[in-house]
Design an enzyme around this catalytic site. Structure first.
Site, PDB file in Angstrom:
ATOM      1  CE  LYS A  82      -3.979   1.892   2.562  1.00 43.88           C
ATOM      2  NZ  LYS A  82      -4.927   1.618   3.682  1.00 43.88           N
ATOM      3  CB  SER A 155      -7.923   3.641   2.716  1.00 43.82           C
ATOM      4  OG  SER A 155      -7.181   2.965   3.730  1.00 43.82           O
ATOM      5  CB  SER A 179      -8.923   0.606   5.591  1.00 44.76           C
ATOM      6  OG  SER A 179      -9.704   1.754   5.793  1.00 44.76           O
TER       7      SER A 179
END
Length: 439
Positions: A82, A155, A179
């Site tokens: 990420k 996210s 998330s």
């Protein structure tokens, strides 16, 4: 194996092919990079693809394996990170305009662990701006591999979509209110929010320092356990038998989730019972206060982190991100402190429940993937995190696994929650359930 079978094989299957000489890390990495090139224009899962470095790492893994230097199950396995995790010499943008050219000087400790395990990093995955739930227009929303007209989730949507689409074999995400688990549910993969602090968050840009968790996304709980091992330098064995286990259903009721989610959830409960497990309802006192408590912790902490940039360059934030940060400045300190006190009470309630059952279960999300990511401070955002939020407050391990498909053919997730530091057991239950579910 054909192309699809290979890119959707388990990590153990790929490892066996490497060690038998039937497949090389370089060959597999090239195939993953080709798939990223083909699908990323539609899915928008990656912000930065590090093709040249990935092939160098794959070449090193290939040479080491041929020489008998075996670093373990992740050796030569293509993974993704990420894009709020520091990577030395590779930009880490947090999907923001503010950090669009930020290049860290050193790796986050979790990246160091993955390098030591021999994993091959393909690049940095897309996310909501600063992990705050809303895509910055400079980067755009991550689209769902099951239906590109829907979100992959925020996210950690880029990580979940990359795994689900066969771009990589596992990916790292972060989870502050769901998330990891929400994108895992939307994309039909396994995603673990580990016990708080199990995976180091050093070198990971924070959203809320007391709620943030870092964890794995993979196509199965077993593969997620292997990535968790790589992130921590530990080993997580997952064999678990469902027979004789006791599961407590939390937040049960048709009013809590959409009918198609209810149908899949009830089917899973029946499968558990058929496997010899006991399933019963469990009441968690004060659970209805969790959603508000999370925001009362998250928003002030996020506002504190972003205070300087909010003062100097507020126009660089996406408008809805800026609105959420402004809410954090407006909350009284006593509200924040009361929310932190509530966390201790809620944790005690969950530990009491887990003293009577082996695990707690619920749907991961009340609905299938929507078209767009909602603001987590809005009504739809509150509904989206209804099942995931409590476990960031308590820090307990919480896993989302693919439970089935809804009436429209989109994935629906089941969430499994266990006692602190029982992450291997949680993943083991997920693996056992995955093996019991219809393919």
């Amino acid at each position: 194996m054909n192309e699809d079978s290979l890119l959707f094989a388990s990590i153990a299957e790929i490892g066996a092919l490497y060690r038998s000489g039937q497949l090389s890390p370089v060959e597999l990495t090239q195939r993953c990079l080709a798939r990223i090139a083909a699908l990323n224009p539609t899915l928008n899962a990656f912000i930065t693809v590090t093709a040249e470095q990935a092939l160098i790492e794959a070449g090193q893994a290939e040479r080491e394996l041929r020489a008998g230097h075996d670093r373990g199950p992740l050796h030569g396995i293509p993974v993704a990170l990420k894009d709020l995790i520091d990577t030395a010499g590779i930009r880490t943008t947090c999907a923001s305009r503010i950090l669009k050219n930020h290049v860290p000087a050193q790796d986050a400790p979790l990246v160091t662990h993955l390098r030591a395990a021999g994993a091959v990093s393909l690049g940095k995955t897309n996310l909501a701006e600063f992990a705050m739930g809303i895509a910055h227009p400079d980067y755009g929303q991550v689209n769902n591999p099951w239906d590109a007209g829907r979100t992959a989730g925020a996210s950690s949507g880029g990580s979940a979509a990359a795994v689900a689409a066969g771009m990589c074999f596992a990916a790292v995400g972060t989870d502050t209110g769901g998330s990891i688990r929400i994108p895992a549910s939307y994309c039909g993969v396994a995603g673990l929010k580990p016990t708080s602090g199990l995976v180091s968050a050093e070198g990971v840009f924070p959203l809320s320092w007391s709620l943030d968790h870092v964890g794995p996304l993979a196509r199965s709980s077993t593969d997620a356990a292997l990535l968790l091992g790589g992130l921590t330098g530990q080993t997580f064995q997952t064999p678990v038998d469902l027979k004789g286990r006791r599961f407590g259903i939390i937040q049960r009721g048709a009013a809590d989730f959409e009918p198609e989610v209810a149908v899949v959830f009830e089917a899973v409960c029946q499968i558990l019972e058929e496997a010899g497990a006991e399933v019963e309802d469990v009441q968690i006192p004060e659970l209805e206060l969790a959603d508000a408590a999370l925001l009362n912790v998250l928003l002030p902490e996020a506002a504190t982190i972003h205070a300087r940039w909010m003062g100097e360059r507020p126009e660089d934030y996406a408008p809805m991100t800026r609105t959420q940060l402004e809410l954090g400045f407006a909350l009284p300190s006593v509200t924040y402190l009361r929310a932190q006190q509530f966390r201790r009470r809620l944790t005690a309630h969950f530990l009491a429940a887990l003293g009577k059952v082996d695990a707690l279960i619920s749907p991961s999300v009340p609905f299938v993937a929507p078209a767009e990511d909602p603001m987590f401070t809005g009504e739809e955002g509150g509904q989206e995190g209804h099942f995931s939020v409590p476990h960031n407050l308590t820090g307990l391990p919480a896993l989302s696994v693919k439970a089935g498909l809804g009436s429209g053919g989109l994935p629906i997730g089941l969430q499994i929650i266990t006692r602190p530091h029982s992450d291997a057991f949680c993943l083991g239950l997920g693996a056992a359930l995955e093996a019991s579910l219809p393919t």
